[in-house]
Design a protein around this motif. Structure first.
Motif, PDB file in Angstrom:
ATOM      1  N   LEU A 188       0.432  -1.368   0.048  1.00  0.00           N
ATOM      2  CA  LEU A 188       0.383  -0.137   0.026  1.00  0.00           C
ATOM      3  C   LEU A 188       0.691   1.141  -0.175  1.00  0.00           C
ATOM      4  CD1 LEU A 188      -2.989   1.814   0.296  1.00  0.00           C
ATOM      5  CD2 LEU A 188      -2.810   1.002   2.622  1.00  0.00           C
ATOM      6  N   MET A 189       2.125   1.368   0.946  1.00  0.00           N
ATOM      7  CA  MET A 189       2.478   2.454   0.963  1.00  0.00           C
ATOM      8  C   MET A 189       3.480   2.380  -0.234  1.00  0.00           C
ATOM      9  SD  MET A 189       5.748   3.302   3.234  1.00  0.00           S
ATOM     10  CE  MET A 189       6.814   1.771   2.314  1.00  0.00           C
ATOM     11  N   ASN A 190       4.019   1.971  -1.404  1.00  0.00           N
ATOM     12  CA  ASN A 190       4.574   1.676  -2.640  1.00  0.00           C
ATOM     13  C   ASN A 190       3.914   2.266  -3.724  1.00  0.00           C
ATOM     14  OD1 ASN A 190       7.529   0.530  -3.075  1.00  0.00           O
ATOM     15  ND2 ASN A 190       6.500  -0.130  -0.871  1.00  0.00           N
ATOM     16  N   LEU A 191       1.960   1.536  -3.297  1.00  0.00           N
ATOM     17  CA  LEU A 191       1.541   2.015  -4.618  1.00  0.00           C
ATOM     18  C   LEU A 191       1.022   3.645  -4.041  1.00  0.00           C
ATOM     19  CD1 LEU A 191      -1.443  -0.833  -3.872  1.00  0.00           C
ATOM     20  CD2 LEU A 191      -0.003   0.296  -6.486  1.00  0.00           C
ATOM     21  N   LYS A 192       0.335   4.489  -2.776  1.00  0.00           N
ATOM     22  CA  LYS A 192       0.133   5.422  -2.873  1.00  0.00           C
ATOM     23  C   LYS A 192       1.073   6.816  -2.770  1.00  0.00           C
ATOM     24  CE  LYS A 192      -3.991   4.395  -2.290  1.00  0.00           C
ATOM     25  NZ  LYS A 192      -4.791   4.829  -2.820  1.00  0.00           N
ATOM     26  N   ILE A 193       2.830   6.621  -2.616  1.00  0.00           N
ATOM     27  CA  ILE A 193       4.390   6.787  -2.762  1.00  0.00           C
ATOM     28  C   ILE A 193       4.077   8.030  -3.902  1.00  0.00           C
ATOM     29  CG2 ILE A 193       4.485   7.251  -0.516  1.00  0.00           C
ATOM     30  CD1 ILE A 193       7.531   5.289  -1.657  1.00  0.00           C
ATOM     31  N   ASN A 194       3.695   6.784  -4.988  1.00  0.00           N
ATOM     32  CA  ASN A 194       3.931   6.691  -6.578  1.00  0.00           C
ATOM     33  C   ASN A 194       2.998   7.417  -7.551  1.00  0.00           C
ATOM     34  OD1 ASN A 194       4.202   5.952  -9.379  1.00  0.00           O
ATOM     35  ND2 ASN A 194       5.615   4.664  -8.716  1.00  0.00           N
ATOM     36  N   LYS A 195       3.283   8.664  -8.155  1.00  0.00           N
ATOM     37  CA  LYS A 195       2.640   9.846  -8.440  1.00  0.00           C
ATOM     38  C   LYS A 195       1.046   9.301  -9.411  1.00  0.00           C
ATOM     39  CE  LYS A 195       5.242  12.151 -11.924  1.00  0.00           C
ATOM     40  NZ  LYS A 195       4.956  12.751 -12.493  1.00  0.00           N
ATOM     41  N   ASN A 196       1.793   8.135  -9.758  1.00  0.00           N
ATOM     42  CA  ASN A 196       1.206   7.630 -10.668  1.00  0.00           C
ATOM     43  C   ASN A 196       0.266   6.157 -11.180  1.00  0.00           C
ATOM     44  OD1 ASN A 196       2.533   9.522 -13.524  1.00  0.00           O
ATOM     45  ND2 ASN A 196       4.639   6.975 -12.942  1.00  0.00           N
ATOM     46  N   TRP A 197       0.211   5.966  -9.560  1.00  0.00           N
ATOM     47  CA  TRP A 197      -0.319   5.206  -9.273  1.00  0.00           C
ATOM     48  C   TRP A 197      -1.789   5.878  -7.469  1.00  0.00           C
ATOM     49  CZ3 TRP A 197       4.449   0.928  -7.936  1.00  0.00           C
ATOM     50  CH2 TRP A 197       4.985   1.209  -9.368  1.00  0.00           C
ATOM     51  N   SER A 198      -0.953   6.604  -7.107  1.00  0.00           N
ATOM     52  CA  SER A 198      -2.312   7.008  -5.879  1.00  0.00           C
ATOM     53  C   SER A 198      -3.547   7.015  -5.954  1.00  0.00           C
ATOM     54  CB  SER A 198      -1.187   7.850  -5.481  1.00  0.00           C
ATOM     55  OG  SER A 198      -1.229   9.017  -6.386  1.00  0.00           O
ATOM     56  N   HIS A 199      -3.555   7.144  -7.215  1.00  0.00           N
ATOM     57  CA  HIS A 199      -5.283   7.776  -6.991  1.00  0.00           C
ATOM     58  C   HIS A 199      -5.932   6.374  -7.409  1.00  0.00           C
ATOM     59  CE1 HIS A 199      -3.587   6.708 -10.924  1.00  0.00           C
ATOM     60  NE2 HIS A 199      -5.236   5.861 -11.420  1.00  0.00           N
ATOM     61  N   ILE A 200      -5.311   4.859  -7.277  1.00  0.00           N
ATOM     62  CA  ILE A 200      -6.150   3.846  -7.247  1.00  0.00           C
ATOM     63  C   ILE A 200      -7.032   3.398  -6.746  1.00  0.00           C
ATOM     64  CG2 ILE A 200      -5.645   1.681  -8.465  1.00  0.00           C
ATOM     65  CD1 ILE A 200      -3.657   2.643  -9.567  1.00  0.00           C
ATOM     66  N   ASP A 253      -7.518  -6.773  13.550  1.00  0.00           N
ATOM     67  CA  ASP A 253      -6.587  -5.529  14.067  1.00  0.00           C
ATOM     68  C   ASP A 253      -6.874  -4.473  13.805  1.00  0.00           C
ATOM     69  OD1 ASP A 253      -4.408  -4.567  14.863  1.00  0.00           O
ATOM     70  OD2 ASP A 253      -3.131  -6.509  13.711  1.00  0.00           O
ATOM     71  N   PRO A 254      -7.310  -3.490  14.713  1.00  0.00           N
ATOM     72  CA  PRO A 254      -7.885  -2.087  14.181  1.00  0.00           C
ATOM     73  C   PRO A 254      -6.051  -0.942  14.336  1.00  0.00           C
ATOM     74  CG  PRO A 254      -8.907  -3.360  16.482  1.00  0.00           C
ATOM     75  CD  PRO A 254      -7.646  -3.845  16.260  1.00  0.00           C
ATOM     76  N   TYR A 255      -5.413  -1.140  15.259  1.00  0.00           N
ATOM     77  CA  TYR A 255      -4.188  -1.099  14.481  1.00  0.00           C
ATOM     78  C   TYR A 255      -3.226  -0.699  13.292  1.00  0.00           C
ATOM     79  CZ  TYR A 255       0.295   0.613  14.577  1.00  0.00           C
ATOM     80  OH  TYR A 255       1.691   1.201  14.662  1.00  0.00           O
ATOM     81  N   ARG A 256      -3.370  -1.819  13.064  1.00  0.00           N
ATOM     82  CA  ARG A 256      -3.200  -2.106  11.497  1.00  0.00           C
ATOM     83  C   ARG A 256      -4.146  -1.731  10.518  1.00  0.00           C
ATOM     84  NH1 ARG A 256       1.435  -4.927   9.971  1.00  0.00           N
ATOM     85  NH2 ARG A 256       0.330  -5.412   7.608  1.00  0.00           N
ATOM     86  N   ALA A 257      -5.733  -1.548  10.956  1.00  0.00           N
ATOM     87  CA  ALA A 257      -6.559  -1.163  10.035  1.00  0.00           C
ATOM     88  C   ALA A 257      -6.634   0.158  10.489  1.00  0.00           C
ATOM     89  CB  ALA A 257      -8.033  -1.598  10.606  1.00  0.00           C
ATOM     90  N   ARG A 258      -5.938   0.780  10.741  1.00  0.00           N
ATOM     91  CA  ARG A 258      -6.048   1.946  11.421  1.00  0.00           C
ATOM     92  C   ARG A 258      -4.820   2.435  10.434  1.00  0.00           C
ATOM     93  NH1 ARG A 258      -4.831   2.506  16.211  1.00  0.00           N
ATOM     94  NH2 ARG A 258      -7.312   2.703  16.703  1.00  0.00           N
ATOM     95  N   LEU A 259      -3.617   2.061  10.942  1.00  0.00           N
ATOM     96  CA  LEU A 259      -2.297   2.393   9.763  1.00  0.00           C
ATOM     97  C   LEU A 259      -2.328   2.430   8.450  1.00  0.00           C
ATOM     98  CD1 LEU A 259       0.668   0.564  11.166  1.00  0.00           C
ATOM     99  CD2 LEU A 259       0.231   2.965  11.405  1.00  0.00           C
ATOM    100  N   ALA A 260      -3.304   1.199   7.788  1.00  0.00           N
ATOM    101  CA  ALA A 260      -4.023   1.270   6.351  1.00  0.00           C
ATOM    102  C   ALA A 260      -4.914   2.601   6.075  1.00  0.00           C
ATOM    103  CB  ALA A 260      -4.947  -0.001   6.293  1.00  0.00           C
ATOM    104  N   TYR A 261      -5.863   3.100   7.051  1.00  0.00           N
ATOM    105  CA  TYR A 261      -6.061   4.147   6.724  1.00  0.00           C
ATOM    106  C   TYR A 261      -5.666   6.129   6.333  1.00  0.00           C
ATOM    107  CZ  TYR A 261     -10.959   1.989   7.263  1.00  0.00           C
ATOM    108  OH  TYR A 261     -12.218   1.330   6.952  1.00  0.00           O
ATOM    109  N   GLN A 262      -4.543   5.538   7.487  1.00  0.00           N
ATOM    110  CA  GLN A 262      -3.170   6.621   7.565  1.00  0.00           C
ATOM    111  C   GLN A 262      -2.665   6.326   6.132  1.00  0.00           C
ATOM    112  OE1 GLN A 262      -1.658   5.933  10.861  1.00  0.00           O
ATOM    113  NE2 GLN A 262      -3.198   7.174  12.309  1.00  0.00           N
ATOM    114  N   MET A 263      -2.016   5.734   5.783  1.00  0.00           N
ATOM    115  CA  MET A 263      -1.827   5.513   4.255  1.00  0.00           C
ATOM    116  C   MET A 263      -2.284   5.194   3.213  1.00  0.00           C
ATOM    117  SD  MET A 263       0.901   2.176   5.684  1.00  0.00           S
ATOM    118  CE  MET A 263       1.579   1.986   4.680  1.00  0.00           C
ATOM    119  N   GLY A 264      -3.482   5.484   3.380  1.00  0.00           N
ATOM    120  CA  GLY A 264      -3.808   5.687   1.841  1.00  0.00           C
ATOM    121  C   GLY A 264      -5.067   5.088   1.699  1.00  0.00           C
ATOM    122  N   ALA A 265      -5.507   4.081   1.993  1.00  0.00           N
ATOM    123  CA  ALA A 265      -6.298   2.548   1.838  1.00  0.00           C
ATOM    124  C   ALA A 265      -7.513   3.288   1.965  1.00  0.00           C
ATOM    125  CB  ALA A 265      -5.913   1.256   2.491  1.00  0.00           C
ATOM    126  N   GLN A 266      -8.607   3.084   1.087  1.00  0.00           N
ATOM    127  CA  GLN A 266      -9.992   3.741   0.770  1.00  0.00           C
ATOM    128  C   GLN A 266     -10.882   2.983   1.835  1.00  0.00           C
ATOM    129  OE1 GLN A 266      -7.750   3.816  -1.854  1.00  0.00           O
ATOM    130  NE2 GLN A 266      -8.428   5.726  -1.778  1.00  0.00           N
TER     131      GLN A 266
END
Length: 150
Positions: free
Chosen positions: A81-93, A103-116
């Motif tokens: 997810l981090m690699n997808l969201k830091i790449n300007k060509n992929w961040s919109h996907i 796992d609420p902690y990892r779910a929260r991290l996923a949202y913070q990193m840009g998961a929809q």
């Protein structure tokens, strides 16, 4: 030229969907359900996110939607997810995180990193069908996403 916005459900749009999951049983059920709900989409499965990222580096291999398992051997879902969201060509996907672990902690991290969204993997095939129908309705009918480069 600014990016234009196109509904994903446009009749001329050939949806390409990626699934990144290392569990073959989950993949089999997901593929069956997805193709039943999205009969005209092209589904590509990757057991390893690095292979997906490498393929996406080649022009013409950008999906409209990615389903990404949170727990996989290296690299795990958060690293991909981090690699997808830091790449300007992929961040919109849009990236939908799938997990079989509460796992609420990892779910929260996923949202913070840009998961929809983060979704608990359904226990039954019928639940999976219902989930994918909602995903189809939202991401391929209602949502507007950028197309082209800005």
């Amino acid at each position: 030229m600014p990016a234009t916005f196109t509904p994903m459900g446009s009749p001329t749009h050939n949806q390409l969907v990626y699934l990144v999951d290392d569990d073959e049983d989950d993949v089999f059920l997901f593929e069956q359900a997805l193709l039943s709900v999205f009969p005209n989409c092209k589904l590509r499965h990757f057991g390893n996110g690095l292979v997906m990222l490498e393929l996406m580096s080649v022009a013409g291999n950008i999906p409209q939607l990615i389903f990404l398992d949170l727990y996989m051997p290296y690299p795990d879902g958060l690293e991909i997810l981090m690699n997808l969201k830091i790449n300007k060509n992929w961040s919109h996907i849009p990236v939908i995180i799938l997990t079989g672990v509460d796992d609420p902690y990892r779910a929260r991290l996923a949202y913070q990193m840009g998961a929809q969204t983060v979704i608990q993997k359904p226990d039954h095939y019928e639940q999976l069908l219902e989930l994918l129908q909602v995903v189809r309705q939202y991401w391929f009918t209602l949502a507007y996403l950028p197309s082209g480069q800005s």
